[in-house]
Design a protein around this motif. Structure first.
Motif, mmCIF file in Angstrom:
data_model
loop_
_atom_site.group_PDB
_atom_site.id
_atom_site.type_symbol
_atom_site.label_atom_id
_atom_site.label_comp_id
_atom_site.label_asym_id
_atom_site.label_seq_id
_atom_site.Cartn_x
_atom_site.Cartn_y
_atom_site.Cartn_z
ATOM 1 N N ILE A 13 9.479 -6.466 -2.353
ATOM 2 C CA ILE A 13 10.244 -5.218 -2.426
ATOM 3 C C ILE A 13 11.265 -5.292 -3.549
ATOM 4 O O ILE A 13 11.439 -4.331 -4.323
ATOM 5 N N GLN A 71 9.696 -4.858 -6.891
ATOM 6 C CA GLN A 71 9.345 -3.459 -7.117
ATOM 7 C C GLN A 71 10.569 -2.645 -7.509
ATOM 8 O O GLN A 71 10.520 -1.837 -8.451
ATOM 9 N N VAL A 76 18.318 1.722 1.293
ATOM 10 C CA VAL A 76 16.958 1.202 1.395
ATOM 11 C C VAL A 76 16.823 0.511 2.752
ATOM 12 O O VAL A 76 17.592 -0.405 3.068
ATOM 13 N N LEU A 123 14.562 -1.795 5.283
ATOM 14 C CA LEU A 123 13.531 -2.829 5.105
ATOM 15 C C LEU A 123 13.149 -3.494 6.421
ATOM 16 O O LEU A 123 14.017 -3.825 7.222
ATOM 17 N N ARG A 150 15.032 5.354 1.019
ATOM 18 C CA ARG A 150 13.682 4.791 0.999
ATOM 19 C C ARG A 150 13.514 3.809 2.163
ATOM 20 O O ARG A 150 14.492 3.196 2.613
ATOM 21 N N PHE A 196 10.731 0.651 3.561
ATOM 22 C CA PHE A 196 9.573 -0.206 3.323
ATOM 23 C C PHE A 196 9.219 -0.917 4.634
ATOM 24 O O PHE A 196 10.062 -1.558 5.242
ATOM 25 N N TRP A 197 7.955 -0.764 5.029
ATOM 26 C CA TRP A 197 7.480 -1.382 6.263
ATOM 27 C C TRP A 197 6.768 -2.697 5.938
ATOM 28 O O TRP A 197 6.163 -2.834 4.886
ATOM 29 N N ASP A 198 6.837 -3.608 6.853
ATOM 30 C CA ASP A 198 6.141 -4.882 6.671
ATOM 31 C C ASP A 198 5.009 -4.963 7.704
ATOM 32 O O ASP A 198 5.198 -5.451 8.817
ATOM 33 N N GLU A 225 4.921 3.135 2.329
ATOM 34 C CA GLU A 225 5.289 1.910 1.618
ATOM 35 C C GLU A 225 5.688 0.858 2.643
ATOM 36 O O GLU A 225 6.698 1.060 3.325
ATOM 37 N N PHE A 226 5.006 -0.195 2.715
ATOM 38 C CA PHE A 226 3.688 -0.425 2.165
ATOM 39 C C PHE A 226 2.971 -1.389 3.105
ATOM 40 O O PHE A 226 3.605 -2.048 3.929
ATOM 41 N N SER A 260 0.614 -4.758 3.437
ATOM 42 C CA SER A 260 0.165 -5.937 2.680
ATOM 43 C C SER A 260 -1.281 -6.258 3.036
ATOM 44 O O SER A 260 -1.853 -5.692 3.963
#
Length: 919
Positions: free
Chosen positions: A8, A11, A195, A197, A219, A221-223, A256-257, A259
């Motif tokens: 992350i 990016q 952000v 996370l 924003r 971001f997912w894991d 987003e996003f 893996s």
């Protein structure tokens, strides 16, 4: 391995945005620390660190409320309960606490999931009204009160919320609800730089907050891995699939996003190990085989966090750096059991403190140090004087004046109030603080400081909310606050092995993962029902049930595996463990859904158990042992020493050569040997005035009247001055009296039958030199004979036994068995030894008899030693101790002593069963 956080950050850095202006919100502070570390590795020039906060801190920031703990919430709720409940129906704080914690939990869930409280409480009341057990039209008072409670829940909730908001405070759920109400205004002004996370399971308040922030250019971001995201039935992606499907944000924005690392090559070992300690030892062995570089990317995750202490004690030497993200619980400190014991003592109301409680406090290392080892001397005094119960004043008197303030704070003569308990704790903590050295006792000082915080917090709560009336409640909340306190380990947070709990792994990735306790009931934790809200109602209002809780554990478990290359999954195979050693469903699922690139092996590890041969022990006779035997022989072998050798030579070696005796302990219930001593000593006092005189009926009747008084005196001398008026001790006291009175009655009957009894000796110490030509040193025998008398001219040597003895136990047929068969011939051996000592020192031409009077078999009277011989096909008993009998006995006696003193014959242990002989 490239971690999620690193991906992350790369990016974001590539988008030419000033990362210093961003505010990162993560599930935990631990993940925030790793984010800063990863960022430092990625930038090549100095920058200002971005702000990194947890979701709880973000909610506090938006709501402008301060979080209070569960205990504080409970006190606030009781204030509300008192205000809204009629005085005659009010429960005390202790009873209230039994159900109020569940209510607080439900309030918290209702707020976190933004449920309309009025609506759900109305539903709950209707359910309870339908379910209650009273079917008649006229409801009883119990049923009415029961229904009033459920109807009042909205009032409790609203007033509690109002009171907390007026103080700018709130429990977690209230803060989340408040933040959700204010987020729209906050997001319009601040969202662009935020952000989010690494989140997974979000409550409704968190979902609303994050969606509002996303709508204003924040924003997230997912894991999650594609393998789970594409599987509609996999619980690892249960929540994220719901967000992807239901959030308006994803109608116009990309996800987003996800893996694609889970299906990469991995080596997974599923290992069954019996018991927790087996897992700990296996982990230690595995860690010892890892290199320094491997350890720097290894996480040891404890599924069961109670393994922390044994794990710390088993860390191998090759681990140079260790970072522990779990706190060291306060309950493992030296103070934990100490303060718990004080709580027990403080509830005593009659100034009679049980000796075990006193010893438990005085044996504390800090008390020993504070009293300069005086407390150890006091413990010995308690044991030697057999002090069963002690008063506060008695305990204080054992110590010097300067030590008495501390001792006085530890003990009480009345039941203390909560305020008094906390004041006493304050005194004790101050004393210990002065005592401890900052350099040498830093850990103990840290523990002490945290207990100081607990005491201060309780004092504040009592002052603000005067609800405490019982020490039971105080203890409950003392434990509650103590459980919230833990010592943080200091170390290098990003170097070496990472030791953590399951929840601390959120957002973090490691190449090697060792996960312990992967058993059902631990991973996942299983069903729990700490709620007043029934399952169906939870489903109706979309509150989390055990299904969602299991999904959270599923996500954490599989997240650990996303980017790892080497994984050890340990489960307990011990069938006696709490959950019956059932391996976790996660392990079965892992095998069932095996990816092509995964190498999964299963094994069972068991410790090697060596075969131990139970061989009888032998002790050789060294020159030092032989010297000790010469000293014993010169001083005189006692009958008990000789019979101990016959029973088991190893016991003789331990007791008479090494001098090992039983540890002095307080005798709570009168032991059988103590009973024997009391009876013996009472009869000694009674009969000594008669030495050389004939017994009379009148004198014996007088002795009967004084039996109770004399037995009590002897109990106080031999046992304790503690009252003998209760429990088993009262029964044994009565038994001792009955034994003495029955014995005196037996003597009176003898005299009434015209017998003549003259007492010759009472408890007389006898010694006799033995002639053993084979030995070049003097040998004696010694002992104390209970009584010697003349009965109608026959000399009797009497040994008292408070146990049961039968006549056949005093008869012998074979002299050769006398010194080898303890169970059959120990009593004849003893009485013949007394006879030898007595007759070697006195001249007697008349008949001599030796034997036992058994207090449990008094109806048989004097049980005489007898030699059974065959004459003319008939068995004849000879009870007269003749010179021939004494000579035959001395042959056996000499043979036994020669064996004991023979340097060529070791002390050989005998395989024996515990003996319960008479005293």
């Amino acid at each position: 391995m490239t971690s999620f956080i690193s991906q992350i950050l790369k990016q974001l850095l590539s988008q030419e945005q000033d990362i210093s202006e961003l505010i990162f919100v993560l599930p935990s502070k631990r993940a925030g620390a790793f984010l800063r570390k990863e960022l430092a590795n990625l930038v090549d020039k100095p920058i200002f660190s971005p702000e990194v906060i947890s979701i709880e801190e973000f909610s506090e920031k938006v709501s402008e409320l301060k979080t209070i703990d569960t205990v504080h919430s409970l006190f606030e709720l009781y204030a509300v309960y008192k205000e809204l409940t009629p005085k005659e129906k009010l429960e005390d704080f202790e009873s209230f606490g039994n159900w109020a914690q569940t209510l607080i939990h439900d309030f918290n869930e209702i707020d976190r999931y933004l449920i309309d409280p009025k609506q759900i409480f109305n539903y709950l009341f209707e359910i309870q009204d339908t379910n209650h057990w009273s079917l008649g039209e006229d409801q009883t008072d119990i049923v009415k009160n029961y229904l009033v409670f459920w109807k009042k829940l909205p009032e409790y909730y609203n007033l509690l919320k109002e009171n907390l908001l007026s103080k700018s405070e709130g429990y977690q759920g209230l803060i989340y609800r408040n933040a959700a109400e204010k987020i729209d205004v906050f997001a319009k002004l601040n969202a662009a730089n935020y952000v989010f996370l690494g989140f997974n399971a979000l409550n409704n308040a968190e979902q609303h907050i994050i969606q509002s922030m996303l709508a204003n250019e924040a924003r997230i971001f997912w894991d999650i891995d594609e393998v789970f995201l594409k599987d509609d039935n996999h619980d690892a992606s249960l929540f994220i699939r719901q967000y992807l499907e239901n959030w308006p944000y994803y109608k116009t924005n990309k996800f987003e996003f996800a893996s694609d690392t889970y299906n990469s090559e991995k080596e997974i070992e599923i290992i069954g190990v019996p018991k927790n300690i087996g897992q700990v030892k296996f982990v230690a062995e595995t860690l010892s085989e890892l290199t320094k570089d491997q350890l720097n990317s290894t996480a040891l995750v404890l599924g069961d966090e109670s393994l922390l202490l044994p794990m710390l004690n088993s860390i191998p030497n090759n681990i140079e750096a260790l970072n522990i993200t779990m706190g060291y619980p306060l309950k493992y400190s030296v103070f934990s059991s100490f303060f718990e014991k004080l709580f027990e003592i403080y509830q005593i109301e009659n100034n009679q403190i049980y000796y075990k409680d006193v010893v438990a406090v005085l044996s504390s290392p800090l008390i020993i140090k504070a009293t300069n080892f005086r407390s150890e001397e006091v413990i010995n005094k308690i044991k030697t004087e057999n002090l069963l119960y002690l008063s506060k004043q008695q305990i204080e008197s054992f110590f010097s004046e300067e030590q008495q303030e501390l001792i006085s704070a530890c003990f009480t003569d009345i039941k203390l109030t909560p305020e008094q308990v906390l004041r006493s704790f304050g005194v004790i903590i101050r004393h210990f603080k002065k005592l401890l050295n900052k350099d040498e006792d830093s850990l103990s000082l840290e523990f002490l400081y945290h207990y100081h915080l607990v005491v201060e917090r309780l004092a504040e709560l009592i002052n603000e909310f005067p609800h405490f009336t019982s020490l039971v409640s105080l203890l409950q909340y003392f434990r509650e606050l103590s459980s919230q306190q833990s010592l943080d380990f200091q170390g290098k947070p990003f170097q070496g092995l990472q030791l953590m709990g399951m929840l601390e792994t959120r957002g973090l990735d490691f190449e090697t993962v060792i996960l312990t306790s992967v058993n059902e009931g631990i991973l996942p934790a299983g069903k729990s029902n700490n709620s007043f809200i029934p399952y169906d109602l939870k489903k109706t209002f979309n509150l989390p049930t055990y299904k969602e809780k299991d999904a959270i554990y599923t996500y954490h478990f599989y997240h650990l595996l996303h980017r790892a290359k080497k994984i050890y999954l340990l489960h307990d195979t011990d069938t006696e463990s709490q959950m019956g050693s059932e391996k976790s469903r996660f392990l079965l699922q892992l095998l069932h859904e095996k990816q092509p690139a995964h190498i999964i092996t299963s094994s069972i590890i068991s410790p090697e158990v060596p075969v131990i041969k139970n061989e009888l022990q032998q002790i050789g006779k060294t020159p030092e042992v032989l010297e000790k035997l010469k000293l014993l022989a010169g001083r005189g072998f006692s009958p008990s020493a000789l019979t101990t050798y016959i029973r088991n030579p190893l016991d003789f070696y331990k007791q008479y050569i090494l001098g090992i005796r039983d540890i002095e302990e307080v005798e709570e219930t009168v032991a059988y040997n103590t009973l024997g001593t009391v009876v013996h000593d009472t009869l000694e006092v009674f009969y000594k005035p008669f030495i050389g005189k004939p017994l009379t009926i009148e004198k014996l009747k007088e002795l009967k009247k004084g039996t109770a008084k004399e037995v009590k005196i002897q109990f106080e001398k031999t046992y304790s001055k503690a009252p003998l008026s209760l429990g088993k001790n009262l029964l044994i006291f009565e038994v001792a009296k009955r034994y003495v009175i029955n014995f005196l009655n037996m003597e009176i009957k003898e005299l009434e039958a015209g017998r003549n009894i003259i007492i010759k000796e009472v408890e007389s110490n006898l010694t006799s030199v033995l002639s053993i030509p084979e030995l070049d040193f003097p040998v004696s025998i010694r002992g104390k004979v209970d009584r010697v008398d003349l009965l109608d001219g026959v000399l009797r040597i009497v040994d008292y036994k408070t146990g049961k003895v039968m006549q056949n136990q005093l008869e012998i047929t074979d002299w050769d068995l006398l010194t080898s068969d303890y169970d059959k011939y120990s009593k004849p051996f003893q009485v013949l030894t007394y006879a030898t000592m007595l007759l070697n020192n006195t001249h007697n031409n008349g008949e001599v008899e030796a034997g036992v009077i058994s207090f449990k078999n008094l109806k048989e009277g004097f049980l005489k030693f007898s030699l059974k011989e065959k004459q003319g096909g008939k068995s004849i008993k000879n009870a007269n101790i003749t010179e021939e009998i004494l000579n035959d006995f001395q042959v056996q006696l000499s043979s036994l002593i020669l064996e004991i003193c023979n340097p060529e014959i070791p002390f050989i242990e005998k395989e024996i069963k515990p003996a319960y002989g008479a005293y």
